[in-house]
Motif scaffolding. Structure first.
Motif, short mmCIF file in Angstrom:
data_model
loop_
_atom_site.label_atom_id
_atom_site.label_comp_id
_atom_site.label_asym_id
_atom_site.label_seq_id
_atom_site.Cartn_x
_atom_site.Cartn_y
_atom_site.Cartn_z
N HIS A 11 0.95 -1.13 0.04
CA HIS A 11 -0.09 0.05 0.16
C HIS A 11 0.93 1.29 -0.03
O HIS A 11 1.87 1.19 0.76
N PRO A 12 0.77 2.38 -0.69
CA PRO A 12 -0.55 2.72 -1.49
C PRO A 12 -0.25 2.25 -3.18
O PRO A 12 -1.07 2.71 -3.96
N LYS A 15 -2.62 -3.52 -3.89
CA LYS A 15 -3.27 -4.19 -2.85
C LYS A 15 -4.44 -5.06 -3.10
O LYS A 15 -5.31 -4.45 -3.88
N ALA A 20 -0.74 -5.95 1.93
CA ALA A 20 -0.33 -4.66 1.41
C ALA A 20 -0.37 -3.48 2.37
O ALA A 20 0.82 -3.03 2.60
N ASP A 21 -1.31 -3.61 3.32
CA ASP A 21 -1.43 -2.46 4.55
C ASP A 21 -0.30 -2.73 5.49
O ASP A 21 0.54 -1.66 5.89
N THR A 363 -12.47 1.58 -0.60
CA THR A 363 -11.96 1.58 0.51
C THR A 363 -12.42 3.06 1.32
O THR A 363 -12.88 2.88 2.53
#
Ligand code: ADP
Length: 481
Positions: A11-12, A15, A20-21, A363
């Motif tokens: 991320h970013p 994802k 990813a986060d 999101t």
């Protein structure tokens, strides 16, 4: 310390889930603590246009993949003072509409794509002018890098490459391919045996990582135990052998992003001492989704991948039962298995004034749902860490979770510890057990004092990344076993 991470999603930039986060936030936190961090990731479609400041690195990647030589270029994008994202540009492999597949089908050449990426990671770890002390790998896509680096050390000596740490985000996804795939590594076949990279005749990427990494971590302490017992998806025995090298570290939350004040995704700011904004977000959510605008009706929500892991098979019948008998609303935001998507559409048709099923990935809407709902449902079959329960705690949506993995490590049930309770937990993976937990939530909802007490506790709980980052640093520095 100098840390090089390699991950198929960050991320970013890209994802599909919590991986990813985690990589985005951990790398940022380590850099903020003053460490030098590089993150290597594939250059997926559209990234160069979205991040025009990216620059080409004058350093060639030309690596064998079985009988072929594959070329790629390297790009970089500095983030802050001490973090750099490196992108592997290999358009045939990565300039595609999806990360791992399209229209629900995995790409047929995922073994080639991620072995090539793993080779780039190993090559960079061993030869790039900026030399890392630790190479931090994530999940099956880059797990073979551990074997490649290990082999490099056998040939060239231990000091020629960094220590390797592999983090297991979800042991169910292993990258199991037919045995011949091992040939693409261009390594001696003597690594391909039952105590090495082979698994039931196939080449198992994750197993190669588990066997050959110096250090192993996973994303919660409870999941670290579970995967050596019964949730290891066939890796239990291998993981038991490496138990001394395995540490469970709970993921943190990026509170810079998941914030209830000054958040562009939320119509009304709020915090633990001012819950009025939360009530306003609830009304705004009901309005936005076309539900009856009723401040007194509790909203239950789920934002999730629609996959077997997430316990949707028990959620659907539990909701059927509870929606038929109680004043409550349910909001789903999710995508994944088409059959599960359809079941939620049918549920919404059966209860048009009580249920909204938003099929898709959004999101911004996920922030508004967390902020507007009263309870957040996570009936997972297993959950390595889970992030949504921690987001929901911060957003004042009381989590209702099954007692597994990171859900157990981050949510406290009233019956277990009334002084620290912040949610509702249930044990059995059955619809009646979940329905009971929802009943418990309805009783909490009817007791406004208790509701606000649990809410405030959740909102002030601190799962920031700093604590977890320190735990990673101590693992990186711990002796190899
Ligand atoms: P997993 O990685 O197993 O999917 P996690 O709870 O660890 O589960 O992380 C899921 C992440 O993906 C969270 O950031 C969550 O908000 C997000 N997410 C999942 N599904 C959706 C969706 N349909 N729309 C928006 N965000 C989603």
């Amino acid at each position: 310390m100098k840390i090089l991470m390699a991950s198929s999603e960050v991320h970013p930039f890209s994802k599909t889930g919590g991986l990813a986060d985690m990589v985005g936030a951990l790398s940022k936190t380590l850099a903020a603590l003053g460490h030098e961090v590089g993150v290597l990731t594939p250059l997926y479609r559209g990234l160069r246009e979205r991040f025009p400041a990216m620059e080409r690195v004058d350093w060639a990647l030309r690596l064998p993949l079985g009988g072929q030589m594959i070329e790629a270029t390297l790009w970089k994008l500095p983030l802050g003072q001490t973090e750099t994202i490196y992108f592997v540009d290999q358009p045939e492999f990565f300039d595609r509409a999806g990360l791992y597949g399209e229209a629900g089908d995995a790409f047929a050449d995922n073994a080639e794509r991620f072995l090539f990426f793993s080779k780039c990671a190993a090559y960079m770890a061993c030869h790039f002018p900026w030399q890392a002390d630790v190479l931090h790998l994530h999940d099956w896509h880059t797990a073979p890098t551990a074997l490649l680096v290990n082999h490099h050390k056998w040939r060239e000596g231990l000091r020629t490459a960094p220590r390797v740490c592999l983090t297991l985000h979800n042991v169910a996804y292993q990258g199991q391919f037919i045995g011949n795939t091992f040939g693409l590594l261009n390594l001696p076949w003597d690594y391909f045996h039952a105590d090495g990279a082979e698994f039931y005749g196939g080449f198992n990427f994750l197993k190669a990582g588990i066997v050959y990494a110096d250090l192993l971590t996973t994303v919660s302490p409870r999941y670290a135990r579970e995967i050596t017992l019964d949730l290891g998806h066939g890796m239990e025995g291998v993981l038991r052998k490496r138990a001394a090298a395995l540490t469970g570290i709970l993921n943190g939350v990026d509170y810079g992003e998941w914030r209830t004040e000054d958040n562009p995704h939320l119509p009304h700011p709020f915090n633990a001492t001012n819950l009025r904004g939360k009530s306003r977000n609830k009304l705004a959510l009901q309005k936005e989704l076309g539900l009856p605008v009723e401040p007194g009706t509790p909203i239950f929500a789920s934002v999730t991948r629609l996959a077997e892991q997430k316990g949707m098979d028990i959620l659907l019948p539990a909701l059927e039962e509870m929606l038929a008998a109680h004043e409550m609303q349910f909001v789903l935001l999710g995508s994944g298995d088409p059959a599960i998507e359809q079941s939620f559409r049918v549920l919404a048709e059966r209860f048009p004034t009580k249920v909204v099923a938003q099929i898709g990935y959004d999101t911004r809407l996920s922030h508004r749902i967390e902020a507007g709902s009263d309870f957040f449902l996570m009936p997972s079959r297993y959950e390595p860490c889970g992030l949504n329960q921690m987001y929901s705690l911060r957003y004042g949506a009381i989590p209702i979770v099954r007692r597994t993995g990171g859900l157990d490590d981050s949510v406290v049930d009233f019956n277990d510890d009334p002084l620290h309770a912040n949610g509702v937990k249930f044990d059995e993976l059955t619809a009646p057990a979940l329905a009971n937990a929802i009943r418990k939530a309805l009783r909490i909802y009817a007791d406004k004092e208790l509701l606000n007490l649990l809410r405030r506790r959740g909102m002030t709980a601190d799962f920031s990344w700093e604590q977890s980052a320190h735990e990673y640093l101590s693992v990186f520095q711990s002796p190899t076993v």
